[in-house]
Scaffold this motif. Structure first.
Motif, short mmCIF file in Angstrom:
data_model
loop_
_atom_site.label_atom_id
_atom_site.label_comp_id
_atom_site.label_asym_id
_atom_site.label_seq_id
_atom_site.Cartn_x
_atom_site.Cartn_y
_atom_site.Cartn_z
N VAL A 1 0.84 -1.20 0.00
CA VAL A 1 0.00 0.00 0.00
C VAL A 1 0.87 1.25 0.00
O VAL A 1 0.66 2.18 -0.79
CB VAL A 1 -0.95 0.00 1.22
CG1 VAL A 1 -1.65 1.35 1.36
CG2 VAL A 1 -1.97 -1.11 1.09
N ILE A 2 1.88 1.28 0.87
CA ILE A 2 2.75 2.46 0.97
C ILE A 2 3.56 2.65 -0.31
O ILE A 2 3.82 3.77 -0.74
CB ILE A 2 3.70 2.32 2.19
CG1 ILE A 2 2.89 2.16 3.48
CG2 ILE A 2 4.61 3.53 2.29
CD1 ILE A 2 1.87 3.24 3.71
N ARG A 3 3.93 1.55 -0.94
CA ARG A 3 4.77 1.63 -2.14
C ARG A 3 3.98 2.00 -3.39
O ARG A 3 4.44 2.82 -4.22
CB ARG A 3 5.48 0.29 -2.36
CG ARG A 3 6.15 0.11 -3.72
CD ARG A 3 7.29 1.08 -3.93
NE ARG A 3 7.91 0.89 -5.22
CZ ARG A 3 7.47 1.38 -6.37
NH1 ARG A 3 6.37 2.13 -6.37
NH2 ARG A 3 8.10 1.16 -7.50
N TYR A 4 2.76 1.45 -3.56
CA TYR A 4 2.09 1.58 -4.85
C TYR A 4 0.96 2.60 -4.90
O TYR A 4 0.58 3.01 -5.99
CB TYR A 4 1.56 0.20 -5.29
CG TYR A 4 2.67 -0.76 -5.62
CD1 TYR A 4 3.45 -0.60 -6.76
CD2 TYR A 4 2.97 -1.82 -4.76
CE1 TYR A 4 4.48 -1.45 -7.04
CE2 TYR A 4 4.01 -2.69 -5.05
CZ TYR A 4 4.77 -2.51 -6.19
OH TYR A 4 5.79 -3.36 -6.47
N VAL A 5 0.41 3.00 -3.76
CA VAL A 5 -0.65 4.01 -3.81
C VAL A 5 -0.17 5.31 -4.46
O VAL A 5 -0.88 5.88 -5.30
CB VAL A 5 -1.22 4.28 -2.40
CG1 VAL A 5 -1.95 5.62 -2.33
CG2 VAL A 5 -2.17 3.16 -2.01
N PRO A 6 1.03 5.83 -4.12
CA PRO A 6 1.49 7.03 -4.83
C PRO A 6 1.58 6.85 -6.33
O PRO A 6 1.30 7.79 -7.10
CB PRO A 6 2.87 7.30 -4.20
CG PRO A 6 2.79 6.68 -2.85
CD PRO A 6 1.96 5.45 -3.04
N GLU A 7 1.95 5.66 -6.77
CA GLU A 7 2.04 5.39 -8.21
C GLU A 7 0.65 5.37 -8.84
O GLU A 7 0.44 5.92 -9.92
CB GLU A 7 2.75 4.07 -8.45
CG GLU A 7 2.93 3.71 -9.92
CD GLU A 7 3.81 4.69 -10.67
OE1 GLU A 7 3.60 4.86 -11.89
OE2 GLU A 7 4.69 5.31 -10.03
N PHE A 8 -0.31 4.75 -8.17
CA PHE A 8 -1.69 4.75 -8.67
C PHE A 8 -2.23 6.17 -8.77
O PHE A 8 -2.89 6.54 -9.75
CB PHE A 8 -2.60 3.93 -7.74
CG PHE A 8 -2.31 2.45 -7.74
CD1 PHE A 8 -1.51 1.89 -8.72
CD2 PHE A 8 -2.82 1.64 -6.75
CE1 PHE A 8 -1.25 0.53 -8.72
CE2 PHE A 8 -2.56 0.28 -6.74
CZ PHE A 8 -1.76 -0.28 -7.73
N GLU A 9 -1.94 6.97 -7.74
CA GLU A 9 -2.42 8.35 -7.72
C GLU A 9 -1.80 9.16 -8.86
O GLU A 9 -2.46 9.98 -9.50
CB GLU A 9 -2.09 8.99 -6.37
CG GLU A 9 -2.74 10.34 -6.14
CD GLU A 9 -2.41 10.91 -4.79
OE1 GLU A 9 -3.15 11.79 -4.32
OE2 GLU A 9 -1.41 10.49 -4.18
N LYS A 10 -0.51 8.92 -9.11
CA LYS A 10 0.17 9.64 -10.18
C LYS A 10 -0.44 9.31 -11.54
O LYS A 10 -0.65 10.20 -12.38
CB LYS A 10 1.65 9.27 -10.15
CG LYS A 10 2.56 10.18 -10.96
CD LYS A 10 4.00 9.70 -10.88
CE LYS A 10 4.48 9.67 -9.44
NZ LYS A 10 5.90 9.21 -9.35
N ARG A 11 -0.74 8.06 -11.77
CA ARG A 11 -1.33 7.66 -13.05
C ARG A 11 -2.75 8.19 -13.20
O ARG A 11 -3.17 8.55 -14.30
CB ARG A 11 -1.31 6.14 -13.17
CG ARG A 11 0.10 5.56 -13.20
CD ARG A 11 0.11 4.09 -13.52
NE ARG A 11 1.47 3.55 -13.51
CZ ARG A 11 1.78 2.33 -13.91
NH1 ARG A 11 0.82 1.52 -14.37
NH2 ARG A 11 3.03 1.91 -13.87
N ALA B 1 -4.62 8.92 0.86
CA ALA B 1 -4.57 9.24 -0.58
C ALA B 1 -5.17 8.11 -1.39
O ALA B 1 -5.89 8.34 -2.37
CB ALA B 1 -3.12 9.51 -1.00
N GLY B 2 -4.91 6.86 -0.98
CA GLY B 2 -5.50 5.72 -1.67
C GLY B 2 -7.01 5.64 -1.48
O GLY B 2 -7.75 5.35 -2.43
N ILE B 3 -7.46 5.93 -0.26
CA ILE B 3 -8.90 5.92 0.01
C ILE B 3 -9.61 6.99 -0.80
O ILE B 3 -10.69 6.78 -1.37
CB ILE B 3 -9.16 6.09 1.51
CG1 ILE B 3 -8.59 4.89 2.29
CG2 ILE B 3 -10.64 6.25 1.80
CD1 ILE B 3 -8.61 5.06 3.79
#
Length: 266
Positions: A113-123, A259-261
């Motif tokens: 979650v900590i690693r990939y949420v920022p990447e999901f948000e960026k995309r 941010a993920g939520i």
């Protein structure tokens, strides 16, 4: 690679020590370094015996770590998406994956979650549609390490999320930081109207921002309770998801998880 180290001197995510071997370690190193490891909670469950030998050294016995496993991208994405979308704990996901024949630790999903949420948000940001120029702004409470923090949120007149920001306080500086962040997300489009509640620091923050950029003078600032109902109702979805987490343990992790939520809520 995951090389082996001397007993009691593991680094990063693993502490490769032999089965039930007494290790003498300086107490200062234990509390200042090991508690920062991502797998520290899991390590605590593996402890068999802890004894303070003297004023500077602590000895312990621990079970050996398991072999590092790698998972397919589909499984990682599934766990992250389910966690930020549904009211599931990390241990719920561990049990669900176990039914699929996949053994993993709850701290593994935390790292995903900590690693990939920022990447999901960026995309998502690359393809997100622009929001309306009429904003409704409010803040709500989030528990982090047993203390109340404040989640600033803004939605447009249609209920679409403009931006959000987690802060430890709700003063003028916090409100200014949020408005700057929301504006940077919305540029080149500026807001025409911003509806606030009666919280004075938020109004003061907007007045001070006019000194930084004259364009803020053309933004209509108003207070209207019934117009802000839309953002207050929108808080419910975020609060409902956070309720099952029983509070966050660190500010950094909580900001990323929120941010993920928010991303799943959009």
């Amino acid at each position: 690679g995951q090389g082996r180290a001397a007993p009691g001197h593991g680094s990063g995510r693993r502490m490769p020590i032999e089965q039930s071997v007494d290790i003498g370690v300086p107490i200062k190193e234990v509390y200042n370094q090991w508690t920062q490891f991502e797998d520290w909670p899991d390590f605590m469950h593996r402890l068999e015996n802890v004894d303070q030998a003297d004023d500077t050294t602590v000895s312990f016995q621990a079970k050996a770590w398991g072999i590092t496993k790698r998972f397919e991208a589909e499984i990682i994405e599934l766990c992250v998406r389910w966690y930020i979308t549904y009211r599931l704990s990390y241990r719920d996901l561990v049990a669900m994956m176990a039914e699929r024949g996949l053994a993993m630790s709850h701290t593994t999903i935390l790292r995903w979650v900590i690693r990939y949420v920022p990447e999901f948000e960026k995309r998502w940001s690359r393809r997100a549609r622009k929001v309306h120029s009429s904003w409704r702004v409010d803040e709500t409470y989030i528990s982090v390490r047993g203390k109340w923090h404040y989640l600033y949120r803004a939605v447009d007149k249609r209920g679409k999320t403009v931006d959000f920001l987690l802060r430890p306080d709700r003063g003028i500086a916090a409100a200014q930081a949020f408005f700057r962040k929301a504006l940077a997300t919305s540029l080149p489009r500026w807001p025409r109207k911003i509806t606030l509640d009666g919280h004075a620091p938020s109004h003061q923050a907007l007045r001070l921002l006019r000194r930084e950029n004259p364009r803020w003078k053309y933004v209509l600032v108003r207070s209207c309770p019934y117009l802000n109902n839309i953002v207050e109702q929108d808080h419910r979805a975020i609060k409902r998801r956070c309720a099952s987490m029983l509070g966050f343990k660190s500010f950094g992790n909580s900001a990323i998880t929120l941010a993920g939520i928010e991303l799943a809520h959009r």
